[in-house]
Design a protein around this motif. Structure first.
Motif, PDB file in Angstrom:
ATOM      1  N   SER A   2       1.485   0.936 -14.029  1.00  0.00           N
ATOM      2  CA  SER A   2       2.069   0.717 -12.724  1.00  0.00           C
ATOM      3  C   SER A   2       2.238   2.044 -11.991  1.00  0.00           C
ATOM      4  N   THR A   3       2.077   1.975 -10.684  1.00  0.00           N
ATOM      5  CA  THR A   3       2.276   3.160  -9.847  1.00  0.00           C
ATOM      6  C   THR A   3       3.651   3.164  -9.197  1.00  0.00           C
ATOM      7  N   LEU A   4       4.549   2.295  -9.685  1.00  0.00           N
ATOM      8  CA  LEU A   4       5.855   2.137  -9.053  1.00  0.00           C
ATOM      9  C   LEU A   4       6.633   3.444  -9.024  1.00  0.00           C
ATOM     10  N   HIS A   5       6.508   4.245 -10.065  1.00  0.00           N
ATOM     11  CA  HIS A   5       7.286   5.474 -10.154  1.00  0.00           C
ATOM     12  C   HIS A   5       6.483   6.711  -9.748  1.00  0.00           C
ATOM     13  N   GLU A   6       5.511   6.497  -8.869  1.00  0.00           N
ATOM     14  CA  GLU A   6       4.753   7.620  -8.316  1.00  0.00           C
ATOM     15  C   GLU A   6       5.170   7.834  -6.852  1.00  0.00           C
ATOM     16  N   PHE A   7       5.388   9.072  -6.490  1.00  0.00           N
ATOM     17  CA  PHE A   7       5.859   9.383  -5.141  1.00  0.00           C
ATOM     18  C   PHE A   7       4.873   8.893  -4.085  1.00  0.00           C
ATOM     19  N   THR A   8       3.563   8.972  -4.370  1.00  0.00           N
ATOM     20  CA  THR A   8       2.562   8.579  -3.381  1.00  0.00           C
ATOM     21  C   THR A   8       2.660   7.089  -3.023  1.00  0.00           C
ATOM     22  N   PRO A  12       4.228   6.260   2.263  1.00  0.00           N
ATOM     23  CA  PRO A  12       4.140   5.602   3.577  1.00  0.00           C
ATOM     24  C   PRO A  12       5.460   4.972   4.022  1.00  0.00           C
ATOM     25  N   LEU A  13       6.194   4.380   3.077  1.00  0.00           N
ATOM     26  CA  LEU A  13       7.480   3.771   3.426  1.00  0.00           C
ATOM     27  C   LEU A  13       8.489   4.840   3.844  1.00  0.00           C
ATOM     28  N   LEU A  14       8.476   5.976   3.175  1.00  0.00           N
ATOM     29  CA  LEU A  14       9.386   7.055   3.542  1.00  0.00           C
ATOM     30  C   LEU A  14       9.069   7.587   4.939  1.00  0.00           C
ATOM     31  N   HIS A  15       7.783   7.652   5.268  1.00  0.00           N
ATOM     32  CA  HIS A  15       7.406   8.071   6.625  1.00  0.00           C
ATOM     33  C   HIS A  15       7.970   7.095   7.658  1.00  0.00           C
ATOM     34  N   VAL A  16       7.850   5.796   7.382  1.00  0.00           N
ATOM     35  CA  VAL A  16       8.352   4.779   8.306  1.00  0.00           C
ATOM     36  C   VAL A  16       9.859   4.934   8.479  1.00  0.00           C
ATOM     37  N   LEU A  17      10.578   5.093   7.377  1.00  0.00           N
ATOM     38  CA  LEU A  17      12.029   5.196   7.434  1.00  0.00           C
ATOM     39  C   LEU A  17      12.469   6.484   8.140  1.00  0.00           C
ATOM     40  N   SER A  92      14.171  15.151   4.773  1.00  0.00           N
ATOM     41  CA  SER A  92      14.397  16.268   5.700  1.00  0.00           C
ATOM     42  C   SER A  92      13.293  16.294   6.742  1.00  0.00           C
ATOM     43  N   PRO A  93      13.618  16.664   7.985  1.00  0.00           N
ATOM     44  CA  PRO A  93      12.560  16.798   9.000  1.00  0.00           C
ATOM     45  C   PRO A  93      11.514  17.835   8.593  1.00  0.00           C
ATOM     46  N   ASP A  94      11.902  18.791   7.723  1.00  0.00           N
ATOM     47  CA  ASP A  94      10.965  19.832   7.307  1.00  0.00           C
ATOM     48  C   ASP A  94       9.985  19.353   6.243  1.00  0.00           C
ATOM     49  N   GLY A  95      10.234  18.181   5.649  1.00  0.00           N
ATOM     50  CA  GLY A  95       9.276  17.652   4.683  1.00  0.00           C
ATOM     51  C   GLY A  95       9.818  17.264   3.329  1.00  0.00           C
ATOM     52  N   PRO A  96      10.703  18.059   2.693  1.00  0.00           N
ATOM     53  CA  PRO A  96      11.181  17.686   1.352  1.00  0.00           C
ATOM     54  C   PRO A  96      11.873  16.322   1.353  1.00  0.00           C
ATOM     55  N   ALA A  97      11.627  15.555   0.312  1.00  0.00           N
ATOM     56  CA  ALA A  97      12.226  14.225   0.188  1.00  0.00           C
ATOM     57  C   ALA A  97      12.571  13.960  -1.270  1.00  0.00           C
ATOM     58  N   VAL A  98      13.699  13.289  -1.467  1.00  0.00           N
ATOM     59  CA  VAL A  98      14.134  12.885  -2.805  1.00  0.00           C
ATOM     60  C   VAL A  98      14.340  11.379  -2.783  1.00  0.00           C
ATOM     61  N   LEU A  99      13.748  10.700  -3.749  1.00  0.00           N
ATOM     62  CA  LEU A  99      13.821   9.248  -3.809  1.00  0.00           C
ATOM     63  C   LEU A  99      14.389   8.826  -5.162  1.00  0.00           C
ATOM     64  N   HIS A 100      15.435   8.023  -5.136  1.00  0.00           N
ATOM     65  CA  HIS A 100      16.026   7.476  -6.360  1.00  0.00           C
ATOM     66  C   HIS A 100      15.676   5.985  -6.438  1.00  0.00           C
ATOM     67  N   LEU A 101      15.034   5.597  -7.528  1.00  0.00           N
ATOM     68  CA  LEU A 101      14.702   4.195  -7.756  1.00  0.00           C
ATOM     69  C   LEU A 101      15.667   3.622  -8.778  1.00  0.00           C
ATOM     70  N   LEU A 102      16.231   2.466  -8.465  1.00  0.00           N
ATOM     71  CA  LEU A 102      17.257   1.853  -9.305  1.00  0.00           C
ATOM     72  C   LEU A 102      16.731   0.554  -9.894  1.00  0.00           C
ATOM     73  N   ASP A 103      16.653   0.515 -11.213  1.00  0.00           N
ATOM     74  CA  ASP A 103      16.272  -0.700 -11.931  1.00  0.00           C
ATOM     75  C   ASP A 103      17.541  -1.297 -12.520  1.00  0.00           C
ATOM     76  N   PHE A 104      17.974  -2.421 -11.982  1.00  0.00           N
ATOM     77  CA  PHE A 104      19.252  -3.003 -12.399  1.00  0.00           C
ATOM     78  C   PHE A 104      19.206  -3.550 -13.818  1.00  0.00           C
ATOM     79  N   GLY A 105      18.055  -3.930 -14.301  1.00  0.00           N
ATOM     80  CA  GLY A 105      17.970  -4.403 -15.677  1.00  0.00           C
ATOM     81  C   GLY A 105      18.560  -5.786 -15.868  1.00  0.00           C
ATOM     82  N   PRO A 106      18.691  -6.238 -17.126  1.00  0.00           N
ATOM     83  CA  PRO A 106      19.100  -7.624 -17.403  1.00  0.00           C
ATOM     84  C   PRO A 106      20.590  -7.890 -17.258  1.00  0.00           C
TER      85      PRO A 106
END
Length: 464
Positions: A2-8, A12-17, A92-106
Motif C-alpha cells: 500500500s502507498t497509504l503511508h507515502e507522502f506522495t 495533491p490533497l495537501l496542496h488542495v488544503l 507552511s507557505p514556504d513548502g515544508p509539511a508534516v502529516l500525521h496519519l491516525l489509525d484508530f484500530g479495533p
C-alpha cells in the motif's frame, strides 16, 4: 504494498488544503484535520466542512482537484485493506509539511463525519445494556383470533395463481437455519410463494405484484433471519443513551427491545423491516406483525395482530402503545432548558444521565450515587463540581467527559473499572493529536489496542 503511508500519496490533497486555507494561515489553530473513508470523507474547507458520501464528486467543476486528490488516497486505502484514516496536517507557505496519519484500530469507533476518535471500546465485543436484554417470558401469549392460516393460504393462491411455493423440505430447512419453529401463518405464506427472483424470471413487476398482495416486499425463504442485536448495530455513544423504548408496560403489545430471538424478519418496505413476533408483550399476540423502522435502533411498532390481518382486505392496523405518561423516564437531561438539577433527575429507574449546557453552579453527583440502574453518564465541561464523585458510580458502563475531567480521574486512578466503553467530549475543530494521546492513555488502562500514529514529512511547492 500500500502507498497509504507515502507522502506522495497525500501531496495533491495537501496542496488542495493549503490553497483553501492560504488566506487564513492560522486557521484551526495551525492544523488542518479530516478523515478519508472508502464511502465518505470530511475535511474543513472555506465554505464549511466538506462531507460527501458514496464516493460522489462535488458538483462544482473547480472542485475536481479536491475529488481527484481524495480518490488517490482512497486507492491507497483499498490497497491497505482498511476502511478509513484520519489525518492532521501542518503546512507552511514556504513548502515544508508534516502529516500525521491516525489509525484508530479495533478498539476505537471512527466518527464518519470527522477526524476525532469516537467511542473507546474498553472490553472487546461489549455492547450497551439494551443490546443485551432478552424478552421477558409471556407464558399466556396466544394467537390472535384473526389468525387463520387456511384462509390466508387460500387468499394468496387465488391472487397469485402462478407463484412458486416452498416445499415442506424447504420449510423445514428454513426452520433449522433459523433455530426456531416458523408459525403456521408464515409457513402458509411461503407455501404459496417462496419469493425467489428466479421464480419471477428476475421480473420486477412480478415481484411488485406479490408485494402489493402481501403488503410488503418479501424476503426469499432462504433469506429469512432473526432480528438479533447485530442486525440493529449502533455506535456506542448513541446506543449508550438509549433506554426509553426498553421500558415495557404491563399492557404493551410489543416488548420494547433492541432484538429478540422470536423476531423473524420476512419482509421490508421503504427501508423498514417487517417481522413476525413470537415473543409479544403482555398485551400482544404470538405471531403478530411488527415493524422495525430504519430511523430507530431500539423498539418496534405493531402493525397487525396476525399475518392474516396484514394480508387480507379490510385489515386493521394498530399503533404501538408507549410508556405511560406518568412513568419516570429512564433517560434524564439536566441543562438550562430541561431538568435543572441532578436531584430532579434521580429515581430508581434512571439509566442514563446527560448533563448539558449549564451556566449556574456545577452539580454534585451525590443524588445518583446509589441508583441501581444508572449505566451511562455524559457531562459537558464545567458541569461537575467534583469529577472524582464518578468513582462512586460503580455500575457505569459508558462515560463521556471532557479532557479536563478525564485528567482528574486518570491522575487519581479513579476511573470506574465497570466501564465497557468511554467517550471524550471535544469540539470538532480541536487538534486531534492531544485527544488521541488521552484516548491511548484510557485504552492502556484496559490493555486495549492503541491508536497508532504515523508521521510523514515532505515539502510542497512554495506558495507563489
Amino acid at each position: 504494498m500500500s502507498t497509504l503511508h507515502e507522502f506522495t500519496t497525500w501531496e495533491p490533497l495537501l496542496h488542495v488544503l493549503r490553497s483553501a486555507h492560504s488566506a487564513t494561515p492560522g486557521a484551526l489553530g495551525g492544523h488542518v484535520a479530516g478523515r478519508i473513508g472508502t464511502h465518505a470523507y470530511s475535511m474543513p474547507m472555506p465554505w464549511g466542512t466538506m462531507f460527501t458520501m458514496h464516493g460522489q464528486a462535488p458538483d462544482a467543476a473547480d472542485r475536481r482537484p479536491e475529488f481527484d486528490a481524495v480518490q488517490r488516497v482512497r486507492r491507497a486505502l483499498a490497497q491497505a485493506d482498511t476502511d478509513g484514516v484520519s489525518f492532521v496536517a501542518g503546512m507552511s507557505p514556504d513548502g515544508p509539511a508534516v502529516l500525521h496519519l491516525l489509525d484508530f484500530g479495533p478498539a476505537v469507533e471512527a466518527e464518519v463525519s470527522g477526524p476525532l476518535p469516537g467511542a473507546l471500546l474498553l472490553v472487546e465485543g461489549a455492547v450497551p445494556e439494551p443490546w443485551r436484554r432478552l424478552p421477558d417470558p409471556v407464558p399466556g401469549a396466544k394467537l390472535s383470533p384473526a389468525a387463520d392460516p387456511a384462509a390466508l393460504e387460500s387468499f394468496l393462491r387465488e391472487r397469485l395463481p402462478d407463484a412458486v411455493g416452498a416445499t415442506e423440505a424447504e420449510l423445514a430447512e428454513a426452520e433449522a437455519r433459523l433455530g426456531v419453529a416458523m408459525p403456521d401463518e408464515l409457513k402458509a405464506l411461503y407455501r404459496v410463494t417462496r419469493a425467489r427472483w428466479e421464480d419471477w424470471n428476475d421480473d420486477y413487476e412480478s415481484a411488485m405484484r406479490v408485494a402489493n398482495v402481501v403488503g410488503c416486499q418479501l424476503l426469499p425463504l432462504d433469506e429469512l433471519y432473526i432480528a438479533d442485536a447485530a442486525s440493529r448495530w449502533s455506535q456506542w455513544r448513541f446506543a449508550a443513551m438509549e433506554a426509553e423504548a426498553v421500558d415495557t408496560r404491563s399492557d404493551t403489545a410489543v416488548q420494547g427491545l433492541v432484538s429478540s430471538p422470536g423476531w423473524i424478519v420476512f419482509g421490508h418496505w421503504d427501508g423498514d423491516r417487517l417481522a413476525v413476533d413470537l415473543t409479544p408483550g403482555p398485551g400482544g399476540h404470538s405471531g403478530q406483525v411488527i415493524v422495525l423502522t430504519r430511523e430507530e435502533s431500539i423498539g418496534a411498532g405493531l402493525i397487525a395482530d396476525s399475518l392474516t390481518q396484514l394480508v387480507l382486505p379490510g385489515r386493521r392496523r394498530r399503533n404501538p402503545r408507549g410508556r405511560a405518561d406518568d412513568a419516570p423516564s429512564a433517560v434524564a437531561h439536566v441543562n438550562s432548558g430541561s431538568l435543572r438539577s441532578v436531584e430532579a433527575a434521580a429515581h430508581p429507574a434512571l439509566e442514563v444521565l446527560s448533563i448539558g449546557l449549564w451556566e449556574g453552579e456545577p452539580f454534585s453527583l451525590e443524588p445518583v450515587v446509589d441508583l441501581p440502574r444508572l449505566r451511562t453518564l455524559r457531562a459537558e465541561p464545567g458541569t461537575l463540581a467534583d469529577p472524582l464523585e464518578i468513582s462512586r458510580l460503580t455500575g457505569l458502563e459508558f462515560l463521556e467527559l471532557c479532557p479536563q475531567d478525564w485528567r482528574v480521574l486518570l491522575d487519581a486512578d479513579a476511573v470506574p473499572r465497570s466501564l465497557l466503553a468511554a467517550g471524550i467530549q471535544v469540539r470538532n475543530d480541536v487538534d486531534p493529536l492531544p485527544v488521541v494521546d488521552l484516548a491511548n492513555e484510557i485504552l492502556a488502562r484496559w490493555d486495549r489496542p492503541l491508536v497508532t500514529r504515523t508521521t510523514l514529512e515532505g515539502s510542497l511547492d512554495p506558495v507563489a
